[in-house]
Design an enzyme around this catalytic site. Structure first.
Site, PDB file in Angstrom:
ATOM      1  N   CYS A   9     -39.494  17.019  30.964  1.00 61.69           N
ATOM      2  CA  CYS A   9     -38.387  17.778  30.387  1.00 61.69           C
ATOM      3  C   CYS A   9     -38.043  18.991  31.260  1.00 61.69           C
ATOM      4  O   CYS A   9     -38.718  20.020  31.197  1.00 61.69           O
ATOM      5  CB  CYS A   9     -38.758  18.234  28.974  1.00 61.69           C
ATOM      6  SG  CYS A   9     -37.493  19.223  28.196  1.00 61.69           S
ATOM      7  N   CYS A  52     -37.112  22.139  29.287  1.00 61.58           N
ATOM      8  CA  CYS A  52     -38.261  22.867  28.707  1.00 61.58           C
ATOM      9  C   CYS A  52     -39.020  23.632  29.799  1.00 61.58           C
ATOM     10  O   CYS A  52     -39.420  24.772  29.589  1.00 61.58           O
ATOM     11  CB  CYS A  52     -39.248  21.906  28.044  1.00 61.58           C
ATOM     12  SG  CYS A  52     -38.489  20.590  27.110  1.00 61.58           S
ATOM     13  N   ASP A  53     -39.246  23.004  30.945  1.00 63.58           N
ATOM     14  CA  ASP A  53     -40.172  23.566  31.934  1.00 63.58           C
ATOM     15  C   ASP A  53     -39.501  24.036  33.218  1.00 63.58           C
ATOM     16  O   ASP A  53     -40.172  24.532  34.124  1.00 63.58           O
ATOM     17  CB  ASP A  53     -41.248  22.513  32.279  1.00 63.58           C
ATOM     18  CG  ASP A  53     -42.019  22.096  31.034  1.00 63.58           C
ATOM     19  OD1 ASP A  53     -42.261  22.969  30.178  1.00 63.58           O
ATOM     20  OD2 ASP A  53     -42.361  20.913  30.901  1.00 63.58           O
TER      21      ASP A  53
END
Ligand code: FAD
Length: 305
Positions: A133, A136-137
């Site tokens: 992701c 997300c990261d």
């Protein structure tokens, strides 16, 4: 006893909920996570008609708000099994084993989950360098060297996003790029992006954090070690359909087989979105399936004994 229980609160499930509620059915949405499905983790959606470029989470919130305006409850639970009963279906969950949800009809809208490479070091660096992701990261990749594995639309979209944050992005694709030509051209034009076709990851290496990926050329067998602090995998998806695996509605790959009306072979059981066997898995097709599934469910509820 609800008229309609919808398993999955992604684009397919939320659209089914909107159409179900507007058909005057009593509807419940069931999800193990926050509403929105996969688009929550998508930075930019550029192909949903009427929205131009929209952040995935923003689109998810708008869809969810629409279900709330229509008063559809969202019940947080992981559905482990959908069982047929005399009056319809019983949906069992891991969180409330003694309190199943009962409904006369069910729409399965459980989507897919990302596939893993299964290479050495992947498990060790999961969440500590290896990710599925970018939204997300990606922020943690500022000024770093990153690899993206995969050559489809998701890989290209996420590589574009990462190229704005990372120092360098190396895209490794086992054969050739198969994403939209326009998106591939955009990616190729980025100065800090290198696309390596015919290369795959052999292992992830490092100490306490990811430091490198060992990669291999499929044509020559030559191996190289590429320095990277983050790796993002976009190598395909697997259907999330375990909870209906006993009902005889899945194809060999585990996708739900549904007809044009999103009907499965089990009366009263419908399916929509990425979890069904179909050609194009996108937000717009998930929404379309959800609308059709709810309409078919409403029709079935009216006519079934
Ligand atoms: C990185 C990436 C980028 C993408 N970019 C785009 C794009 O730009 N444009 C586009 O149109 N599409 C894009 N897609 C595809 C799009 O996200 C999907 O087609 C869409 O989300 C499918 O919707 P869905 O409702 O079928 O499934 P999902 O969005 O996967 O939702 C399924 C829901 O079901 C829930 N669920 C699953 N199993 C259970 C269970 N047992 N019990 C309870 N709940 C359960 C999940 O928690 C999830 O909320 C992208 C996908 C990825 C991975």
């Amino acid at each position: 006893m609800y008229d309609l229980a919808i398993v999955g609160c992604g684009p397919a499930g939320m659209t089914a909920a909107i159409y179900g509620a507007r058909a005057n059915l009593s509807v419940v949405l069931l999800d193990r996570l926050a509403p929105g499905g996969q688009i929550i983790n998508t930075n930019e959606i550029q192909n949903y008609p009427g929205m131009g470029t929209v952040n995935g989470a923003e689109l998810a919130i708008k869809m969810y708000e629409h279900t709330q305006e229509l008063g559809v409850p969202l019940d947080y639970r992981t559905v482990t099994s959908v069982e047929r009963t005399e009056n319809g279906f019983s949906l069992l969950s891991s969180e409330y084993p003694d309190d199943p949800v009962s409904a006369r009809a069910v729409v399965m809208a459980t989507g897919t989950s990302p596939r893993t490479l299964g290479v050495e070091g992947e498990g060790r660096f999961k969440g500590n360098g290896v990710s599925w992701c970018a939204v997300c990261d990606g922020a943690a990749c500022k000024g770093q060297d990153v690899i993206v594995v995969g050559g489809g639309n998701s890989a290209v979209e996420e590589a574009l996003f990462l190229s704005e944050v990372a120092r360098s992005v190396t895209v490794l694709v086992r054969r050739t790029m198969r994403a939209d030509p326009a998106s591939c051209d955009l990616l190729r034009a980025r100065e800090n992006v290198t696309i390596r076709e015919g290369w795959s990851v052999v292992s992830f290496e490092g100490g306490s954090c990811l430091e490198a990926a060992r990669v291999r050329c499929s044509a020559t067998g030559e191996e190289e070690v590429i320095s990277c602090q983050h790796a993002f995998e976009y190598v395909g998806l697997d259907p999330v359909t375990d909870c209906v695996s006993d009902l005889g509605v899945l194809d060999e790959a585990g996708y739900v087989i549904a007809d044009q009306g999103m009907r499965t072979s089990v009366p009263g059981l419908f399916a929509a979105g990425d979890c069904i066997a179909k050609e194009l898995r996108q937000v717009v097709t998930a929404c379309s399936d959800g609308a059709v599934a709810a309409r078919s469910a409403a029709h079935w509820l009216k006519t079934a004994r």
